[in-house]
Design an enzyme around this catalytic site. Structure first.
Site, PDB file in Angstrom:
ATOM      1  N   CYS A  88       0.961  -0.745  -0.284  1.00 45.96           N
ATOM      2  CA  CYS A  88      -0.463   0.098   0.640  1.00 45.96           C
ATOM      3  C   CYS A  88       0.767   1.251   0.218  1.00 45.96           C
ATOM      4  O   CYS A  88       1.814   1.867  -0.545  1.00 45.96           O
ATOM      5  CB  CYS A  88      -0.681   0.384   1.285  1.00 45.96           C
ATOM      6  SG  CYS A  88      -2.411   1.318   0.838  1.00 45.96           S
ATOM      7  N   HIS A 178      -3.715  -4.589   0.919  1.00 48.07           N
ATOM      8  CA  HIS A 178      -2.913  -5.013   1.860  1.00 48.07           C
ATOM      9  C   HIS A 178      -2.874  -6.586   1.788  1.00 48.07           C
ATOM     10  O   HIS A 178      -4.289  -7.025   1.327  1.00 48.07           O
ATOM     11  CB  HIS A 178      -3.353  -4.622   3.425  1.00 48.07           C
ATOM     12  CG  HIS A 178      -3.731  -2.849   3.714  1.00 48.07           C
ATOM     13  ND1 HIS A 178      -2.604  -2.543   4.362  1.00 48.07           N
ATOM     14  CD2 HIS A 178      -4.293  -1.764   2.833  1.00 48.07           C
ATOM     15  CE1 HIS A 178      -2.316  -0.991   4.037  1.00 48.07           C
ATOM     16  NE2 HIS A 178      -3.413  -0.654   3.769  1.00 48.07           N
ATOM     17  N   GLU A 180      -1.392  -8.010   5.073  1.00 45.66           N
ATOM     18  CA  GLU A 180      -1.238  -8.119   6.456  1.00 45.66           C
ATOM     19  C   GLU A 180      -1.865  -8.198   7.204  1.00 45.66           C
ATOM     20  O   GLU A 180      -1.588  -8.721   8.504  1.00 45.66           O
ATOM     21  CB  GLU A 180       0.019  -7.058   5.956  1.00 45.66           C
ATOM     22  CG  GLU A 180      -0.539  -5.758   7.020  1.00 45.66           C
ATOM     23  CD  GLU A 180      -0.773  -5.072   5.961  1.00 45.66           C
ATOM     24  OE1 GLU A 180      -1.572  -3.513   5.874  1.00 45.66           O
ATOM     25  OE2 GLU A 180      -1.076  -5.452   4.267  1.00 45.66           O
TER      26      GLU A 180
END
Length: 249
Positions: A88, A178, A180
């Site tokens: 990101c 994203h 994570e």
């Protein structure tokens, strides 16, 4: 030992599940908050670099002067062919560091558990080839990569914003989305940025929906993270800029 430097620009975006996947694959992580202590000038002693997301804009140097240091480190990683993953904000910083262009997303925020689609170039990429053609990802961004760096290969797109994943050089990867996060992390973002969260589909931040979405993300992206560790360890060949395939006639 495969040592990775993890740059965490924002406490609200920790390495979270990505960290678990990387360490589970044998990596040792050195997590650094660039606003808390200086970044190293080089990546000597590290086999890979990961740069996470954050609420700030990638060129917001006036309020976050350390962003210039992150971009310099990313440029150093590309020059030295150190395997790199920017997530990101990290992907936007990688694009800016290597000649791409950023801007405020003209079609508004992209928010929620959504799909991206791999591009043809992904079929020859060591990290992206084995992903599903339309993997689930978590979107939560208000800026976009308007132009990829010169020579970069586009690896994934979405209908709203085309530059969702790219590789620059042999082994430096940027993703707009994203992978994570945990449901708890995303719920905290929704509380801290309610105007952005309001652009998601109704019910997107319900706990059950976030749990299901994150399980779908894990299925696609945990093996990707494990391949990144293999790439950093030298066990997975990098994509060579000189290795092209001609179409069959």
């Amino acid at each position: 030992m495969t040592r990775l430097l993890v740059v965490q620009p924002d406490d609200l975006d920790p390495v979270a599940r990505l960290g678990d996947w990387l360490t589970g694959a044998g990596a040792v992580l050195d997590v650094v908050g660039p606003g808390e202590r200086p970044l190293p000038a080089t990546l000597d002693g590290y086999q890979g670099l990961v740069v996470l997301g954050g609420a700030m804009s990638a060129l917001d140097d006036a309020d976050h002067p350390w962003l210039a240091d992150v971009r310099a480190l990313l440029a150093h990683a590309v020059t030295r062919r150190v395997p790199t993953l920017g997530v990101c904000l990290g992907g936007q910083l990688l694009a800016a560091a290597t000649g791409g262009q950023l801007r405020r997303a003209p079609h508004g925020p992209e928010v929620g558990v959504l799909l991206v689609a791999k591009r043809d170039a992904a079929t020859a990429d060591p990290l992206f080839a084995d992903l599903p053609w339309t993997p689930d990802v978590l979107q939560f961004h208000v800026d976009e990569i308007a132009l990829l760096p010169p020579g970069a290969e586009l690896l994934a797109s979405s209908p709203k914003y085309p530059n969702q994943a790219f590789r620059v050089g042999e082994n430096a990867y940027g993703v707009q989305f994203h992978i994570e996060t945990t449901p708890e992390v995303v719920a905290s973002w929704a509380r801290h940025a309610p105007d952005t969260a309001a652009c998601a589909r109704p019910g997107e931040f319900e706990p059950d929906r976030l749990e299901r979405g994150h399980e779908d993300i894990r299925e696609a992206w945990q093996p990707f993270a494990e391949r990144f560790v293999r790439l950093a360890a030298g066990e997975l060949p990098a994509r060579s800029e000189g290795r092209r395939t001609l179409p069959l006639v």
